[in-house]
Design a protein around this motif. Structure first.
Motif, PDB file in Angstrom:
ATOM      1  N   ASN A 108       0.823  -1.207   0.000  1.00  0.00           N
ATOM      2  CA  ASN A 108       0.000   0.000   0.000  1.00  0.00           C
ATOM      3  C   ASN A 108       0.856   1.255   0.000  1.00  0.00           C
ATOM      4  O   ASN A 108       1.961   1.272   0.527  1.00  0.00           O
ATOM      5  CB  ASN A 108      -0.915   0.016   1.227  1.00  0.00           C
ATOM      6  CG  ASN A 108      -2.058  -0.971   1.107  1.00  0.00           C
ATOM      7  OD1 ASN A 108      -2.600  -1.181   0.026  1.00  0.00           O
ATOM      8  ND2 ASN A 108      -2.411  -1.605   2.214  1.00  0.00           N
ATOM      9  N   ASP A 109       0.295   2.288  -0.584  1.00  0.00           N
ATOM     10  CA  ASP A 109       0.920   3.606  -0.635  1.00  0.00           C
ATOM     11  C   ASP A 109       0.512   4.426   0.571  1.00  0.00           C
ATOM     12  O   ASP A 109      -0.679   4.496   0.890  1.00  0.00           O
ATOM     13  CB  ASP A 109       0.445   4.348  -1.889  1.00  0.00           C
ATOM     14  CG  ASP A 109       1.561   4.551  -2.891  1.00  0.00           C
ATOM     15  OD1 ASP A 109       1.296   5.201  -3.914  1.00  0.00           O
ATOM     16  OD2 ASP A 109       2.678   4.070  -2.650  1.00  0.00           O
ATOM     17  N   TYR A 110       1.474   5.073   1.208  1.00  0.00           N
ATOM     18  CA  TYR A 110       1.178   5.961   2.324  1.00  0.00           C
ATOM     19  C   TYR A 110       1.838   7.313   2.085  1.00  0.00           C
ATOM     20  O   TYR A 110       2.904   7.403   1.452  1.00  0.00           O
ATOM     21  CB  TYR A 110       1.682   5.358   3.641  1.00  0.00           C
ATOM     22  CG  TYR A 110       0.967   4.094   4.039  1.00  0.00           C
ATOM     23  CD1 TYR A 110       1.416   2.852   3.614  1.00  0.00           C
ATOM     24  CD2 TYR A 110      -0.195   4.147   4.824  1.00  0.00           C
ATOM     25  CE1 TYR A 110       0.753   1.694   3.969  1.00  0.00           C
ATOM     26  CE2 TYR A 110      -0.858   2.986   5.183  1.00  0.00           C
ATOM     27  CZ  TYR A 110      -0.379   1.762   4.752  1.00  0.00           C
ATOM     28  OH  TYR A 110      -1.047   0.610   5.099  1.00  0.00           O
ATOM     29  N   TRP A 111       1.182   8.354   2.629  1.00  0.00           N
ATOM     30  CA  TRP A 111       1.651   9.721   2.430  1.00  0.00           C
ATOM     31  C   TRP A 111       1.838  10.425   3.759  1.00  0.00           C
ATOM     32  O   TRP A 111       1.078  10.199   4.710  1.00  0.00           O
ATOM     33  CB  TRP A 111       0.655  10.508   1.584  1.00  0.00           C
ATOM     34  CG  TRP A 111       0.570  10.031   0.171  1.00  0.00           C
ATOM     35  CD1 TRP A 111      -0.244   9.055  -0.318  1.00  0.00           C
ATOM     36  CD2 TRP A 111       1.333  10.507  -0.942  1.00  0.00           C
ATOM     37  NE1 TRP A 111      -0.019   8.890  -1.662  1.00  0.00           N
ATOM     38  CE2 TRP A 111       0.931   9.775  -2.073  1.00  0.00           C
ATOM     39  CE3 TRP A 111       2.322  11.488  -1.087  1.00  0.00           C
ATOM     40  CZ2 TRP A 111       1.481   9.985  -3.336  1.00  0.00           C
ATOM     41  CZ3 TRP A 111       2.861  11.702  -2.341  1.00  0.00           C
ATOM     42  CH2 TRP A 111       2.446  10.959  -3.454  1.00  0.00           C
ATOM     43  N   GLY A 112       2.829  11.312   3.788  1.00  0.00           N
ATOM     44  CA  GLY A 112       2.981  12.205   4.923  1.00  0.00           C
ATOM     45  C   GLY A 112       2.009  13.362   4.827  1.00  0.00           C
ATOM     46  O   GLY A 112       1.287  13.518   3.830  1.00  0.00           O
ATOM     47  N   GLN A 113       2.007  14.193   5.858  1.00  0.00           N
ATOM     48  CA  GLN A 113       1.057  15.297   5.930  1.00  0.00           C
ATOM     49  C   GLN A 113       1.507  16.505   5.118  1.00  0.00           C
ATOM     50  O   GLN A 113       0.729  17.415   4.875  1.00  0.00           O
ATOM     51  CB  GLN A 113       0.846  15.715   7.403  1.00  0.00           C
ATOM     52  CG  GLN A 113       1.969  16.571   7.994  1.00  0.00           C
ATOM     53  CD  GLN A 113       3.196  15.782   8.384  1.00  0.00           C
ATOM     54  OE1 GLN A 113       3.292  14.571   8.188  1.00  0.00           O
ATOM     55  NE2 GLN A 113       4.174  16.472   8.960  1.00  0.00           N
ATOM     56  N   GLY A 114       2.760  16.511   4.709  1.00  0.00           N
ATOM     57  CA  GLY A 114       3.300  17.617   3.932  1.00  0.00           C
ATOM     58  C   GLY A 114       4.037  18.615   4.806  1.00  0.00           C
ATOM     59  O   GLY A 114       3.652  18.867   5.949  1.00  0.00           O
ATOM     60  N   THR A 115       5.097  19.164   4.246  1.00  0.00           N
ATOM     61  CA  THR A 115       5.863  20.196   4.941  1.00  0.00           C
ATOM     62  C   THR A 115       6.174  21.319   3.953  1.00  0.00           C
ATOM     63  O   THR A 115       6.565  21.070   2.810  1.00  0.00           O
ATOM     64  CB  THR A 115       7.151  19.611   5.563  1.00  0.00           C
ATOM     65  OG1 THR A 115       7.817  20.615   6.322  1.00  0.00           O
ATOM     66  CG2 THR A 115       8.102  19.070   4.511  1.00  0.00           C
ATOM     67  N   GLN A 116       5.950  22.540   4.392  1.00  0.00           N
ATOM     68  CA  GLN A 116       6.110  23.696   3.505  1.00  0.00           C
ATOM     69  C   GLN A 116       7.584  24.073   3.367  1.00  0.00           C
ATOM     70  O   GLN A 116       8.301  24.201   4.370  1.00  0.00           O
ATOM     71  CB  GLN A 116       5.331  24.895   4.046  1.00  0.00           C
ATOM     72  CG  GLN A 116       5.481  26.165   3.232  1.00  0.00           C
ATOM     73  CD  GLN A 116       4.791  26.084   1.894  1.00  0.00           C
ATOM     74  OE1 GLN A 116       3.646  25.646   1.786  1.00  0.00           O
ATOM     75  NE2 GLN A 116       5.482  26.523   0.834  1.00  0.00           N
ATOM     76  N   VAL A 117       8.005  24.259   2.135  1.00  0.00           N
ATOM     77  CA  VAL A 117       9.325  24.798   1.833  1.00  0.00           C
ATOM     78  C   VAL A 117       9.121  26.087   1.052  1.00  0.00           C
ATOM     79  O   VAL A 117       8.453  26.092   0.008  1.00  0.00           O
ATOM     80  CB  VAL A 117      10.168  23.809   1.014  1.00  0.00           C
ATOM     81  CG1 VAL A 117      11.451  24.466   0.531  1.00  0.00           C
ATOM     82  CG2 VAL A 117      10.482  22.567   1.848  1.00  0.00           C
ATOM     83  N   THR A 118       9.663  27.173   1.566  1.00  0.00           N
ATOM     84  CA  THR A 118       9.546  28.476   0.912  1.00  0.00           C
ATOM     85  C   THR A 118      10.933  29.038   0.683  1.00  0.00           C
ATOM     86  O   THR A 118      11.723  29.156   1.627  1.00  0.00           O
ATOM     87  CB  THR A 118       8.716  29.455   1.755  1.00  0.00           C
ATOM     88  OG1 THR A 118       7.417  28.888   2.000  1.00  0.00           O
ATOM     89  CG2 THR A 118       8.551  30.781   1.031  1.00  0.00           C
ATOM     90  N   VAL A 119      11.210  29.386  -0.571  1.00  0.00           N
ATOM     91  CA  VAL A 119      12.511  29.945  -0.932  1.00  0.00           C
ATOM     92  C   VAL A 119      12.303  31.388  -1.362  1.00  0.00           C
ATOM     93  O   VAL A 119      11.583  31.656  -2.333  1.00  0.00           O
ATOM     94  CB  VAL A 119      13.178  29.141  -2.058  1.00  0.00           C
ATOM     95  CG1 VAL A 119      14.574  29.689  -2.342  1.00  0.00           C
ATOM     96  CG2 VAL A 119      13.240  27.664  -1.707  1.00  0.00           C
ATOM     97  N   SER A 120      12.914  32.292  -0.650  1.00  0.00           N
ATOM     98  CA  SER A 120      12.763  33.719  -0.964  1.00  0.00           C
ATOM     99  C   SER A 120      13.857  34.164  -1.929  1.00  0.00           C
ATOM    100  O   SER A 120      14.987  33.676  -1.887  1.00  0.00           O
ATOM    101  CB  SER A 120      12.818  34.547   0.313  1.00  0.00           C
ATOM    102  OG  SER A 120      14.089  34.415   0.925  1.00  0.00           O
ATOM    103  N   SER A 121      13.488  35.102  -2.786  1.00  0.00           N
ATOM    104  CA  SER A 121      14.449  35.580  -3.797  1.00  0.00           C
ATOM    105  C   SER A 121      15.254  36.759  -3.281  1.00  0.00           C
ATOM    106  O   SER A 121      15.003  37.298  -2.229  1.00  0.00           O
ATOM    107  CB  SER A 121      13.707  35.971  -5.065  1.00  0.00           C
ATOM    108  OG  SER A 121      12.737  36.945  -4.776  1.00  0.00           O
TER     109      SER A 121
END
Length: 121
Positions: A108-121
């Protein structure tokens, strides 16, 4: 019950680095392919990098040479080292794992809840 717990996201400047981690918890017989996906605002989820149980890897063209995926099978953990980050890397990053919880159970496939990555210019 299988749960994927991610960590390591955050805000970083252009050219900076981040390391994401994802650990698989629960009643696990074996873990096969593991991977990282990302979804930017208004876009579809896309594969960033994947690693097999034998540590073969593949990467999206956009991250080749900048990102490195690895895994520690003893810790049921997959990592994504992200270097030379660009604003276009900004997205929610999701961990994925193919898990078998018993000798005769399906994969079975399982997923994490997600984590935000933000790269500023």
């Amino acid at each position: 019950q299988v749960q994927l717990v991610e960590s390591g996201g955050g805000l970083v400047q252009f050219g900076g680095s981040l390391r994401l981690s994802c650990t698989v918890y629960g009643s696990i017989f074996s873990i096969y392919n593991m991977g990282w996906y990302r979804q930017a605002a208004g876009k579809e989820r896309e594969l960033v990098a994947a690693i097999s149980s034998g540590s073969s890897t593949n990467y999206a063209d956009s991250v080749k040479g900048r990102f490195t995926i690895s895994r520690d099978n003893a810790k049921n953990t997959v990592y994504l080292q992200m270097n030379t980050l660009k604003p276009e890397d900004t997205a929610v990053y999701y961990c994925n794992a193919e898990v078998r919880i018993g000798t005769r159970t399906p994969l079975n496939d399982y997923w994490g809840q997600g984590t935000q990555v933000t790269v500023s210019s």
